[in-house]
Design an enzyme around this catalytic site. Structure first.
Site, PDB file in Angstrom:
ATOM      1  N   CYS A  50      35.638 126.722 -11.681  1.00 35.92           N
ATOM      2  CA  CYS A  50      35.181 126.893 -10.299  1.00 35.92           C
ATOM      3  C   CYS A  50      33.678 126.621 -10.302  1.00 35.92           C
ATOM      4  O   CYS A  50      33.178 125.948 -11.196  1.00 35.92           O
ATOM      5  CB  CYS A  50      35.527 128.277  -9.749  1.00 35.92           C
ATOM      6  N   GLN A  51      32.951 127.132  -9.333  1.00 36.74           N
ATOM      7  CA  GLN A  51      31.521 126.833  -9.279  1.00 36.74           C
ATOM      8  C   GLN A  51      30.741 127.543 -10.387  1.00 36.74           C
ATOM      9  O   GLN A  51      29.895 126.953 -11.031  1.00 36.74           O
ATOM     10  CB  GLN A  51      30.944 127.197  -7.906  1.00 36.74           C
TER      11      GLN A  51
END
Length: 93
Positions: A50-51
């Site tokens: 994810c980020q």
């Protein structure tokens, strides 16, 4: 026994993914993962991203609880990937 393929799974939102993905990554938004686990081969090594690593950690935990044995979380996520000088790509349809 031979290991299955390595699959990078990006669990970020559509808007985040539009800014770039790790080359070759599959996109499955975190909230849709429970309905889409059938798309992931059980013999694959799954690298969740994810980020920054929080949502992908949740995704990895969920998949492990579903019996997936080779699930990893990319610590630091896409942010760390870029910080290490790695390139992002456009998501393939």
């Amino acid at each position: 026994c031979a290991a299955g393929p390595v699959v990078v799974v990006d669990v970020r939102t559509d808007a985040e993914v539009a800014r770039g993905v790790i080359p070759g990554a599959r996109h499955i938004v975190l909230q849709t993962l429970p309905a889409r686990t059938g798309e992931l081969a059980r013999d694959a090594t799954l690298v969740m991203v994810c980020q920054s690593g929080g949502r992908s950690r949740q995704a990895a935990g969920f998949l492990a609880a579903q019996g997936y044995e080779r699930v990893h979380n990319l610590m630091g996520g896409v942010t760390a990937w870029v910080r290490e000088g790695e390139a992002l790509a456009t998501l393939e349809p």
